[in-house]
Structure formats: C-alpha cells, structure tokens
Design a protein around this motif. Structure first.
Motif: not given
Length: 250
Positions: A133-156
């Motif tokens: 797949p092509p690397l999509p171009q995105v324009e966001r003011e803040r990065p969007r971080l995706i995490t687990s439904r049940s827990r937020a890892p410390y690294s996240a």
C-alpha cells in the motif's frame, strides 16, 4: 515452480480465511450463540483452512501458528516459516458490529520477510507486501496514537505525553497496525504481552509500505526465534520514529 508467488498466496489466504470467518460469524450471532462459541468456531475454522492450504501449496515449509503453537518443530531448522494468526482479535470477532479483527499471514524466509498479508474481513480490506500500500499523506495538528481497548501501555503513555498525541483505541494488533498504514492513525506502540504471530504480518506490510517498525528500543524485529514471545512493538510514520523512540527512552 509455485503456481502462485508467495505474495499472491499470502494475500489469497488472508482474504479467503476472512471470508470463511464472516460466513461463520453472522449465522452464529443470529442464532444467539454465546461469545465463547463464536470465538471457538472462528479460531477452529480459520486454523483448519490455513493449515490445509499451506500443506497443499507449501508442504515443505514450516508453520508457526497461534492456534497450534510450536507443534511444527521443523521451523527451528527451516529456511522458510509461515507465521500465521488465523484470527487476531477473537474478542472483537465475538462482538456484533465490530470490525477491528484481522487475519495475519506472513512468510519469514531465512532472516527477513518473504511475503505477508493482513486482511480486515469485516471491512472487506486486505493489505499485502506486494503490491505494498502507498504511504498515505496526512495533515493533523497533533499525532494520533492508537492503543489497546483494555489498557494503555506505559510506553504509549510516554509517547502520548512526549508528542502531545490524541489517542484512539482499537482491538486487534492487525487492526491497529493497519489503521496506521491507512493513515487513520500515526503511531502504534505496544508493550507487555505479544507473540510473534501477533505482529509478524502487520510489521511486514507496514515496512513494505515505508513505515517504521521495530522493537521498543529501536532494534530490528526478528522472527522465528525459538521463544515465540515478542513482547513489544512499534509501527509509526517514518518521520515520527526518532521522536517516538526519544519519548520512550529520553
């Protein structure tokens, strides 16, 4: 010579396994089956199909699968090992209306990926290493971080604080990684519990598309290790990789 290339086989198996799972899921929901029954039926059918297809089309290759663990001892000496997760996100699969579950099919050849595909069957989508797949171009003011439904890892948490991220929660590892590949998110960070089959195909597809994928310390992802445990994982846009790693390690 194979009738299908490894890449064609990986994509076909990911798609067809997904079709089988969709065909099982809806009738079980309609019958009022409990969640455990939906999970078990999906796991069993997906594993049976993938095992039969790989045996038929790549009989000399070893297989490492979530559903069978390390029963195929050939992998320790094999140059070609298929690393599969027949149903990634069984919890989400068993919940009506959820689309964040996946099928993972990857080939680890000697010391690198030979091919891989991830399908999101409920979204009728497949992502493969060839064509990537092509690397999509995105324009966001803040990065969007995706995490687990049940827990937020410390690294996240560290990354979210360090980069000022907005957070999104999803189910399976494949769905989260593909959200980054599609441009719906920018970073996926995981620590504290994962196996090789959870991340192999998503990592292969992401790297083929030009994304950064590594261990949490920035080291390369290595598969077909004797211990199937691979507890941490990063997929992110390439321009964010240094900042992500710096947020974790300072």
């Amino acid at each position: 010579m194979f009738a299908e290339t490894d890449a064609e086989l990986a994509a076909r198996l990911a798609v067809q396994t997904g079709q089988i799972l969709v065909g099982i899921r809806e009738p079980l929901f309609a019958s009022g089956a409990p969640q455990w029954e939906v999970k078990d039926a999906g796991d069993a059918a997906a594993q049976a199909f993938l095992a039969a297809e790989l045996h038929a089309h790549r009989p000399d290759d070893a297989v490492l699968s979530e559903e069978e663990g390390q029963t195929d001892q050939r992998r320790f000496d094999a140059e070609r090992v298929w690393i599969i997760d027949p149903l990634d996100g069984t919890r989400e699969f068993s919940e009506p209306g959820r689309t964040d579950w996946a099928v993972h099919v990857a080939l680890w050849e000697r010391d690198r990926f030979g091919a891989a595909a991830v399908s999101l069957p409920a979204a009728n989508a497949v992502f493969a290493t060839e064509p990537a797949p092509p690397l999509p171009q995105v324009e966001r003011e803040r990065p969007r971080l995706i995490t687990s439904r049940s827990r937020a890892p410390y690294s996240a948490v560290l990354v979210a604080e360090g980069l000022g991220c907005d957070a999104v929660r999803l189910g399976s590892a494949g769905a989260k990684a593909m959200a980054v590949v599609m441009g719906h998110a920018d970073i996926y960070v995981h620590d504290g519990g994962m196996y090789q089959w959870d991340s192999a195909a998503p990592a292969a597809v992401a790297m083929a598309a030009g994304f950064h994928a590594s261990r949490l310390d920035g080291s390369a992802l290595v598969y077909n290790a004797r211990d199937p445990w691979l507890p941490d994982f990063i997929v992110c846009r390439p321009e964010l990789a240094d900042d992500v790693l710096r947020s974790i390690w300072g």
